[in-house]
Motif scaffolding. Structure first.
Motif, short mmCIF file in Angstrom:
data_model
loop_
_atom_site.label_atom_id
_atom_site.label_comp_id
_atom_site.label_asym_id
_atom_site.label_seq_id
_atom_site.Cartn_x
_atom_site.Cartn_y
_atom_site.Cartn_z
N VAL A 145 0.85 -1.20 0.00
CA VAL A 145 0.00 0.00 0.00
C VAL A 145 0.88 1.24 0.00
N SER A 146 0.29 2.38 -0.37
CA SER A 146 0.99 3.66 -0.40
C SER A 146 0.48 4.55 0.73
N THR A 147 1.18 5.63 0.97
CA THR A 147 0.79 6.55 2.04
C THR A 147 -0.59 7.15 1.78
N GLY A 148 -1.44 7.12 2.81
CA GLY A 148 -2.77 7.71 2.71
C GLY A 148 -3.82 6.83 2.08
N GLN A 149 -3.46 5.64 1.64
CA GLN A 149 -4.43 4.76 0.99
C GLN A 149 -5.47 4.29 2.01
N PRO A 150 -6.79 4.48 1.73
CA PRO A 150 -7.83 4.02 2.66
C PRO A 150 -7.83 2.50 2.78
N LEU A 151 -7.97 2.03 3.99
CA LEU A 151 -7.96 0.58 4.23
C LEU A 151 -9.30 0.08 4.76
N VAL A 152 -9.84 0.78 5.75
CA VAL A 152 -11.10 0.36 6.38
C VAL A 152 -11.96 1.61 6.61
N GLU A 153 -13.27 1.45 6.36
CA GLU A 153 -14.21 2.54 6.61
C GLU A 153 -15.26 2.08 7.61
N LEU A 154 -15.51 2.94 8.60
CA LEU A 154 -16.59 2.70 9.57
C LEU A 154 -17.79 3.56 9.18
N ASN A 155 -18.94 3.19 9.67
CA ASN A 155 -20.18 3.90 9.31
C ASN A 155 -20.13 5.35 9.77
N PRO A 156 -20.11 6.33 8.81
CA PRO A 156 -20.02 7.75 9.19
C PRO A 156 -21.36 8.48 9.11
N GLU A 157 -22.46 7.81 8.74
CA GLU A 157 -23.71 8.49 8.43
C GLU A 157 -24.25 9.35 9.57
N PRO A 158 -24.29 8.86 10.82
CA PRO A 158 -24.79 9.73 11.90
C PRO A 158 -23.96 11.02 12.04
N LEU A 159 -22.65 10.90 11.87
CA LEU A 159 -21.80 12.09 11.98
C LEU A 159 -22.02 13.03 10.80
N LYS A 160 -22.28 12.47 9.59
CA LYS A 160 -22.52 13.32 8.44
C LYS A 160 -23.82 14.09 8.59
N ALA A 161 -24.80 13.44 9.18
CA ALA A 161 -26.07 14.15 9.43
C ALA A 161 -25.86 15.31 10.39
N GLN A 162 -25.09 15.10 11.44
CA GLN A 162 -24.80 16.19 12.38
C GLN A 162 -23.99 17.29 11.70
N LEU A 163 -23.10 16.89 10.77
CA LEU A 163 -22.32 17.89 10.04
C LEU A 163 -23.24 18.76 9.19
N ALA A 164 -24.21 18.15 8.52
CA ALA A 164 -25.14 18.93 7.70
C ALA A 164 -25.91 19.93 8.56
N GLU A 165 -26.30 19.51 9.75
CA GLU A 165 -27.01 20.42 10.65
C GLU A 165 -26.12 21.59 11.05
N LEU A 166 -24.85 21.32 11.33
CA LEU A 166 -23.93 22.38 11.72
C LEU A 166 -23.67 23.33 10.56
N GLU A 167 -23.59 22.80 9.34
CA GLU A 167 -23.36 23.67 8.19
C GLU A 167 -24.54 24.62 7.97
N VAL A 168 -25.75 24.15 8.24
CA VAL A 168 -26.93 25.04 8.16
C VAL A 168 -26.81 26.14 9.22
N GLN A 169 -26.35 25.76 10.39
CA GLN A 169 -26.19 26.76 11.45
C GLN A 169 -25.14 27.80 11.07
N VAL A 170 -24.11 27.35 10.35
CA VAL A 170 -23.09 28.29 9.89
C VAL A 170 -23.70 29.29 8.91
N MET A 171 -24.50 28.78 7.97
CA MET A 171 -25.14 29.68 7.02
C MET A 171 -26.00 30.70 7.72
N LEU A 172 -26.78 30.26 8.72
CA LEU A 172 -27.65 31.19 9.46
C LEU A 172 -26.82 32.21 10.24
N ALA A 173 -25.73 31.77 10.84
CA ALA A 173 -24.89 32.69 11.61
C ALA A 173 -24.24 33.71 10.69
N GLU A 174 -23.87 33.31 9.47
CA GLU A 174 -23.27 34.26 8.52
C GLU A 174 -24.30 35.31 8.09
#
Length: 380
Positions: free
Chosen positions: A95-124
């Protein structure tokens, strides 16, 4: 004096002379018996083997057993918990440097990220609106300051959320070869659970120890040669890269590390190797078998055989003389003597434990200790 008195005087003198002669004879007999008893109690001759100290040409060479290890190695594990949703590697893969090997379920965190990005837009929007109103002095500066702080706080939360999402992916921190896969799809991983090992096999490291008497041979940057039964018939060039700054007080050895190129991956971590380091031009040393030297906390000693007359059959008598010496380099079963022995002297090689200064010696050289400068070193 009458004739009778004269006879009595002569008889007394004869008796006195006989008594004195008996006393002298007894004293002489007693002295002979004491001398014979003392002689009987003297040390009997001790049978030893010997060798003659000789001078030989030495190429200063250090030989030691070492162990290979990867130049970089890691047991890759999860920083956070989660369910395995993807595995992007196979066991033993490069393998090379930075090559992805294993992925865990990120969906709950992505949903929270979308909520925070909306809050950023409102704060701006709120900040821009308040900044336009402050020009007309409709609101105070403190309101704008609060809006700015709120926006920065939410932006920091967004960055933190993205970092947590990134933790859901286990990637290779450096190029190398993976070990056996220890993770499967659908598996739940707890933080710190190892999923696979990663080894960088080119270059390799080899660690070995050097006795304190040979520390002077080692310098950073000097070249060495490594050989291993794992790659029969091949030699590998090595370069000394690091020297431990202290001697191990238990073994009196110094740890040394060398770097070995391994472009074809012939060497693997954990493999034993013989490391040889050669330094400078050949030198002349007085050499003895290592078995001839007795090493003590107060110094190294040998027994020299000194001639002390001849036996009744004409063979020369020998007595032992203990002598302190200064030793130098070792070479296989041989040791160099820097001080204490001269060329041509006869040195005891076996049986030293029975000797002390003045012990009579009987030489029997039918069996001699090993004196090989290059004995074979078997792999452990």
């Amino acid at each position: 004096m009458t004739e009778g008195n004269t006879k009595r005087m002569i008889v007394m003198l004869v008796i006195a002379g006989a008594i004195m002669g008996g006393v002298v004879a007894y004293q002489g007999f007693k002295n002979r018996m004491i001398a014979r008893s003392i002689l009987a109690q003297a040390d009997p001759p001790q049978t030893v083997s010997t060798t003659v100290a000789r001078e030989s040409s030495w190429q200063p060479t250090l030989e030691a057993l070492g162990t290979f290890s990867a130049s970089e190695q890691a047991a890759l594990s999860a920083e956070v918990n989660g369910l395995v949703t993807a595995v992007h590697f196979d066991s033993g893969e490069e393998v090379s440097t930075g090559q992805p090997l294993v992925e865990l379920n990120p969906e709950p965190l992505k949903a929270q990220l979308a909520e925070l990005e909306v809050q950023v837009m409102l704060a701006e929007l709120t900040l821009r609106r308040d900044q336009s109103q402050i020009k007309t002095q409709s609101i105070s500066h403190s309101v704008v300051d609060t809006d700015t702080a709120t926006l920065k706080g939410i932006q920091a939360q967004v960055r933190g959320q993205r970092a947590r999402i990134a933790q859901k992916t286990i990637a290779a921190p450096f190029p190398g070869r993976l070990g056996i896969r220890q993770v499967n799809l659908g598996q739940y991983l707890a933080p710190g659970t190892t999923v696979v090992t990663l080894q960088r096999l080119d270059p390799m490291l080899v660690d070995f120890t050097v006795p304190q008497s040979q520390i002077g041979l080692i310098r950073i940057g000097m070249k060495a040669v490594a050989e291993s039964s794992a790659a029969p018939g091949r030699t590998f060039e090595a370069t000394v890269t690091a020297i431990e700054p202290q001697v191990d007080t238990a073994t009196r050895n110094l740890m040394v590390r060398a770097l070995v190129p391994n472009p074809d991956g012939a060497l693997l971590p954990g493999v034993f190797t013989t490391v040889r380091i050669t330094d400078g031009q050949p030198r002349q040393y007085i050499t003895l078998p290592n078995a001839a030297v007795t090493y003590n906390p107060f110094g190294a000693t040998v027994f020299i055989v000194k001639e002390a007359g001849r036996e009744a059959d004409g063979t020369p008598k020998g007595v032992a003389e203990q002598r302190f010496i200064t030793t130098g380099l070792t070479r296989g079963d041989q040791v160099a003597v820097l001080q204490g022995v001269t060329v041509g002297e006869t040195v005891v090689t076996a049986g030293q434990l029975k000797l002390h200064n003045g012990s009579p010696i009987r030489v029997n050289n039918q069996v001699q200790p090993s004196d090989n400068p290059n004995p074979p070193i078997p792999d452990p």
